[in-house]
Design a protein around this motif. Structure first.
Motif, PDB file in Angstrom:
ATOM      1  N   LEU A 403      -1.341  17.889  24.309  1.00 46.02           N
ATOM      2  CA  LEU A 403      -2.335  18.490  25.195  1.00 46.02           C
ATOM      3  C   LEU A 403      -3.645  17.704  25.174  1.00 46.02           C
ATOM      4  O   LEU A 403      -4.330  17.601  26.189  1.00 46.02           O
ATOM      5  CB  LEU A 403      -2.582  19.943  24.781  1.00 46.02           C
ATOM      6  CG  LEU A 403      -1.425  20.917  25.042  1.00 46.02           C
ATOM      7  CD1 LEU A 403      -1.712  22.270  24.414  1.00 46.02           C
ATOM      8  CD2 LEU A 403      -1.164  21.073  26.528  1.00 46.02           C
ATOM      9  N   SER A 404      -3.984  17.119  24.029  1.00 42.99           N
ATOM     10  CA  SER A 404      -5.220  16.336  23.932  1.00 42.99           C
ATOM     11  C   SER A 404      -5.159  15.039  24.725  1.00 42.99           C
ATOM     12  O   SER A 404      -6.183  14.424  25.007  1.00 42.99           O
ATOM     13  CB  SER A 404      -5.532  16.018  22.467  1.00 42.99           C
ATOM     14  OG  SER A 404      -4.591  15.082  21.938  1.00 42.99           O
ATOM     15  N   GLN A 405      -3.941  14.617  25.078  1.00 42.39           N
ATOM     16  CA  GLN A 405      -3.764  13.368  25.828  1.00 42.39           C
ATOM     17  C   GLN A 405      -3.761  13.592  27.344  1.00 42.39           C
ATOM     18  O   GLN A 405      -3.694  12.629  28.114  1.00 42.39           O
ATOM     19  CB  GLN A 405      -2.442  12.706  25.432  1.00 42.39           C
ATOM     20  CG  GLN A 405      -2.398  12.198  24.008  1.00 42.39           C
ATOM     21  CD  GLN A 405      -3.200  10.930  23.823  1.00 42.39           C
ATOM     22  OE1 GLN A 405      -3.019   9.950  24.530  1.00 42.39           O
ATOM     23  NE2 GLN A 405      -4.107  10.935  22.859  1.00 42.39           N
ATOM     24  N   ALA A 406      -3.831  14.834  27.789  1.00 39.88           N
ATOM     25  CA  ALA A 406      -3.649  15.144  29.216  1.00 39.88           C
ATOM     26  C   ALA A 406      -4.636  14.399  30.107  1.00 39.88           C
ATOM     27  O   ALA A 406      -4.249  13.753  31.092  1.00 39.88           O
ATOM     28  CB  ALA A 406      -3.753  16.645  29.453  1.00 39.88           C
ATOM     29  N   LYS A 407      -5.941  14.469  29.779  1.00 36.35           N
ATOM     30  CA  LYS A 407      -6.950  13.816  30.627  1.00 36.35           C
ATOM     31  C   LYS A 407      -6.789  12.300  30.625  1.00 36.35           C
ATOM     32  O   LYS A 407      -6.903  11.646  31.678  1.00 36.35           O
ATOM     33  CB  LYS A 407      -8.351  14.200  30.154  1.00 36.35           C
ATOM     34  CG  LYS A 407      -8.766  15.613  30.512  1.00 36.35           C
ATOM     35  CD  LYS A 407     -10.224  15.877  30.148  1.00 36.35           C
ATOM     36  CE  LYS A 407     -10.635  17.284  30.561  1.00 36.35           C
ATOM     37  NZ  LYS A 407     -12.052  17.567  30.213  1.00 36.35           N
ATOM     38  N   LEU A 408      -6.540  11.724  29.449  1.00 33.55           N
ATOM     39  CA  LEU A 408      -6.366  10.265  29.364  1.00 33.55           C
ATOM     40  C   LEU A 408      -5.167   9.812  30.190  1.00 33.55           C
ATOM     41  O   LEU A 408      -5.218   8.790  30.877  1.00 33.55           O
ATOM     42  CB  LEU A 408      -6.183   9.847  27.905  1.00 33.55           C
ATOM     43  CG  LEU A 408      -7.411   9.968  26.995  1.00 33.55           C
ATOM     44  CD1 LEU A 408      -7.033   9.636  25.558  1.00 33.55           C
ATOM     45  CD2 LEU A 408      -8.532   9.051  27.477  1.00 33.55           C
ATOM     46  N   LEU A 409      -4.084  10.589  30.119  1.00 34.22           N
ATOM     47  CA  LEU A 409      -2.882  10.236  30.886  1.00 34.22           C
ATOM     48  C   LEU A 409      -3.145  10.342  32.378  1.00 34.22           C
ATOM     49  O   LEU A 409      -2.746   9.455  33.159  1.00 34.22           O
ATOM     50  CB  LEU A 409      -1.726  11.143  30.483  1.00 34.22           C
ATOM     51  CG  LEU A 409      -0.409  10.950  31.244  1.00 34.22           C
ATOM     52  CD1 LEU A 409       0.054   9.497  31.169  1.00 34.22           C
ATOM     53  CD2 LEU A 409       0.664  11.894  30.718  1.00 34.22           C
ATOM     54  N   ASN A 410      -3.808  11.396  32.804  1.00 42.06           N
ATOM     55  CA  ASN A 410      -4.110  11.555  34.228  1.00 42.06           C
ATOM     56  C   ASN A 410      -4.944  10.386  34.730  1.00 42.06           C
ATOM     57  O   ASN A 410      -4.698   9.843  35.816  1.00 42.06           O
ATOM     58  CB  ASN A 410      -4.858  12.868  34.461  1.00 42.06           C
ATOM     59  CG  ASN A 410      -3.967  14.087  34.259  1.00 42.06           C
ATOM     60  OD1 ASN A 410      -2.750  13.982  34.271  1.00 42.06           O
ATOM     61  ND2 ASN A 410      -4.580  15.243  34.055  1.00 42.06           N
ATOM     62  N   ARG A 411      -5.962   9.982  33.961  1.00 42.96           N
ATOM     63  CA  ARG A 411      -6.817   8.866  34.376  1.00 42.96           C
ATOM     64  C   ARG A 411      -6.031   7.560  34.440  1.00 42.96           C
ATOM     65  O   ARG A 411      -6.233   6.746  35.356  1.00 42.96           O
ATOM     66  CB  ARG A 411      -7.996   8.736  33.412  1.00 42.96           C
ATOM     67  CG  ARG A 411      -9.004   9.881  33.508  1.00 42.96           C
ATOM     68  CD  ARG A 411     -10.085   9.750  32.451  1.00 42.96           C
ATOM     69  NE  ARG A 411     -11.007  10.883  32.495  1.00 42.96           N
ATOM     70  CZ  ARG A 411     -11.993  11.075  31.631  1.00 42.96           C
ATOM     71  NH1 ARG A 411     -12.200  10.197  30.653  1.00 42.96           N
ATOM     72  NH2 ARG A 411     -12.797  12.129  31.749  1.00 42.96           N
ATOM     73  N   SER A 412      -5.150   7.348  33.482  1.00 43.11           N
ATOM     74  CA  SER A 412      -4.353   6.122  33.480  1.00 43.11           C
ATOM     75  C   SER A 412      -3.446   6.046  34.705  1.00 43.11           C
ATOM     76  O   SER A 412      -3.308   4.994  35.333  1.00 43.11           O
ATOM     77  CB  SER A 412      -3.515   6.040  32.202  1.00 43.11           C
ATOM     78  OG  SER A 412      -4.344   6.010  31.058  1.00 43.11           O
ATOM     79  N   LEU A 413      -2.843   7.188  35.038  1.00 42.34           N
ATOM     80  CA  LEU A 413      -1.975   7.213  36.219  1.00 42.34           C
ATOM     81  C   LEU A 413      -2.779   7.036  37.499  1.00 42.34           C
ATOM     82  O   LEU A 413      -2.301   6.424  38.470  1.00 42.34           O
ATOM     83  CB  LEU A 413      -1.185   8.520  36.246  1.00 42.34           C
ATOM     84  CG  LEU A 413      -0.108   8.656  35.153  1.00 42.34           C
ATOM     85  CD1 LEU A 413       0.457  10.064  35.127  1.00 42.34           C
ATOM     86  CD2 LEU A 413       1.006   7.636  35.365  1.00 42.34           C
ATOM     87  N   LEU A 414      -4.018   7.547  37.536  1.00 33.99           N
ATOM     88  CA  LEU A 414      -4.879   7.346  38.704  1.00 33.99           C
ATOM     89  C   LEU A 414      -5.237   5.876  38.878  1.00 33.99           C
ATOM     90  O   LEU A 414      -5.341   5.374  40.004  1.00 33.99           O
ATOM     91  CB  LEU A 414      -6.154   8.178  38.572  1.00 33.99           C
ATOM     92  CG  LEU A 414      -5.994   9.697  38.727  1.00 33.99           C
ATOM     93  CD1 LEU A 414      -7.332  10.397  38.512  1.00 33.99           C
ATOM     94  CD2 LEU A 414      -5.429  10.064  40.085  1.00 33.99           C
ATOM     95  N   THR A 415      -5.429   5.162  37.773  1.00 35.61           N
ATOM     96  CA  THR A 415      -5.679   3.722  37.864  1.00 35.61           C
ATOM     97  C   THR A 415      -4.495   3.028  38.530  1.00 35.61           C
ATOM     98  O   THR A 415      -4.662   2.161  39.386  1.00 35.61           O
ATOM     99  CB  THR A 415      -5.920   3.123  36.460  1.00 35.61           C
ATOM    100  OG1 THR A 415      -7.030   3.777  35.848  1.00 35.61           O
ATOM    101  CG2 THR A 415      -6.211   1.627  36.544  1.00 35.61           C
TER     102      THR A 415
END
Length: 498
Positions: A403-415
């Motif tokens: 759950l702590s990785q959710a924002k980082l993962l979303n941003r990476s996929l947006l890149t």
């Protein structure tokens, strides 16, 4: 020939005429005001030749005079319409195509054949109140408020629109006046012209606003860093307008999710290109963050809807505790309503944000002509390097760690969304697949976490439900570990590119 430069908005305010007049008077702007009754008939051929060439043909009647107009293909930048048009005064109430300049026609268009094939498709009849406003800079803007109907074959839709057209002066003044009007009116950008809605009415097909932003923006290796940013923002802004329109037409959490995702994608562009943007871009990014955070409840609402929906995946299991189901329903009732959302989407602050985005697109800085590919590669490497950086493929992770990785993962996929077209499609899809599985798995974990939290508040926790919830989490973590192992071992698709 003249080129229209105009902004178009749907209006939901009452007493619009009085509010506009009072605003201009209070701000001591120089203006005149007239009211006209306009009747328009739009023409095309049965195979819609004009429509296919992005042209619009009409005859307008006003004050006992007739005028035929043809609008040719133009440009729409984030809601600002720039379109060449040709106007000719006529006597007979039927178009005479030979009166238009020869150069407007494509080589495939035969004027004589077009003339013989013309038929009336739909009409627009409305009252237009016009304020001709002169700003202190000398810029002149025509503000027109239209109320009436679009009609075709017994069917009709309402017109309630505001148009701001630049008569003379600079475009930034046009936006300045628009932002002033946002302070007294509830409006939203109009992504569909009267003609576009008229064609839909004639074909008896509702306007389809349901457009998805694909997982790729239309940016390729021919773009510089500067125009890659402006191309991406413009594409997102157009899609944002469409998603808003579809939500207004048929409110749903699914469509509201698309609005929030689009805002996040726009904001991500400001982060990616931060070193190449002017200082004032930070304020725009902060405003985007404000609305992304303001709508952050949408994810929770989607999860609650899944839990309380009788056909949802978990609903049958939750029947073990009617108290839990009722608590979830209460949580759902505390969330904003569609009426709250619609008010937000018509509000001054949200419209001003969109005007700032448009203004930035119109003042694109072309000095950064660096190659886009190395920048994209560096951005992708940086964004993916932070994901699960402290773990190894063989290590199992907890729910909290995922759950702590959710924002980082979303941003990476947006890149990856911003730079998708720069790389091989198959390699990109192969690399992103396990990461997208992880994103979906984390979303499911968030739903199960809501159940866990609500279970802790119950006086008596149903044993079957507690065991089921724990079992679901355990199984999901095994699947997430498997996807993470695959993701971490897959070679990045953007490396070794020339």
């Amino acid at each position: 020939m003249v080129t229209e430069i105009e902004l178009k908005y749907f209006v939901t305010s009452d007493n619009t005429q009085e509010k506009i007049t009072q605003l201009f008077t209070t701000k001591q702007l120089s203006f005149s005001c007239v009211t006209k009754q306009l009747s328009n008939c739009y023409y095309d051929t049965t195979n819609l030749d004009f429509r296919h060439h992005d042209m619009g043909l009409r005859i307008r009647g006003c004050d006992g005079k007739l005028e035929q107009t043809i609008k040719t293909a133009g440009v729409v930048i984030g809601g600002l319409h720039q379109r060449p048009e040709y106007n000719v005064n006529i006597v007979n109430n039927f178009p005479e195509l030979s009166l238009f300049p020869n150069e407007i026609w494509q080589s495939t268009q035969k004027v004589e054949q077009l003339q013989e094939s013309l038929i009336p498709l739909f009409s627009t009849d409305f009252t237009r109140i016009i304020w001709l406003v002169t700003l202190s800079s000398g810029t002149v803007v025509e503000v027109a408020f239209d109320q009436g109907d679009i009609s075709s074959d017994g069917r009709s839709v309402k017109i309630c629109e505001l148009e701001l057209e630049l008569v003379s002066g600079i475009t930034s003044d046009l936006l300045l006046l628009a932002k002033l009007l946002f302070s007294v009116l509830l409006v939203r950008p109009s992504s569909q012209s009267k003609a576009a809605r008229g064609y839909g009415l004639w074909k008896n097909i509702p306007v389809n606003y349901k457009k998805n932003i694909t997982d790729i923006l239309p940016i390729d290796r021919s773009h510089s860093i500067s125009n890659a940013f402006s191309t991406g923002i413009n594409y997102c802004l157009v899609n944002l307008h469409d998603h808003i329109e579809y939500y207004i037409t048929s409110p749903s959490l699914v469509e509201l999710e698309k609005i929030t995702e689009t805002l996040s994608l726009i904001r991500h562009g400001f982060w990616l290109f931060a070193d190449y943007l002017p200082e004032e871009a930070v304020k725009i990014r902060d405003e985007l963050s404000y609305f992304v955070h303001l709508l952050s409840w949408v994810d929770n609402a989607v999860n609650l809807q899944e839990l309380t929906n009788k056909t949802g995946n978990y609903r049958r299991k939750l029947n073990y505790s009617e108290q839990l189901v009722e608590q979830l329903r209460m949580e759902k009732r505390r969330l904003p309503t569609s009426e709250n959302v619609i008010e937000l989407l018509h509000g001054q602050r949200f419209n001003t944000l969109q005007a700032h985005l448009l203004e930035m697109l119109l003042t694109e800085d072309t000095q950064f002509s660096d190659s886009l590919l190395p920048f994209a590669q560096q951005s992708l490497t940086k964004s993916m390097a932070v994901l699960f950086a402290d773990s190894t493929p063989a290590q199992s992770l907890s729910s909290e760690q995922y759950l702590s990785q959710a924002k980082l993962l979303n941003r990476s996929l947006l890149t990856g969304t911003w730079f998708g077209l720069l790389f091989d499609e198959e390699e990109r899809k192969h690399y992103r697949a396990p990461w997208l599985d992880i994103q979906q798995g984390i979303s499911e974990l968030q739903t199960l976490w809501i159940i866990h939290q609500q279970l802790q508040t119950l006086d008596e926790k149903p044993k079957k439900l507690v065991l089921w919830q724990g079992s679901k989490v355990e199984g999901l973590l095994i699947a997430l570990d498997s996807s993470r192992n695959m993701a971490l071992l897959t070679k990045p698709y953007w490396l070794d590119e020339s």
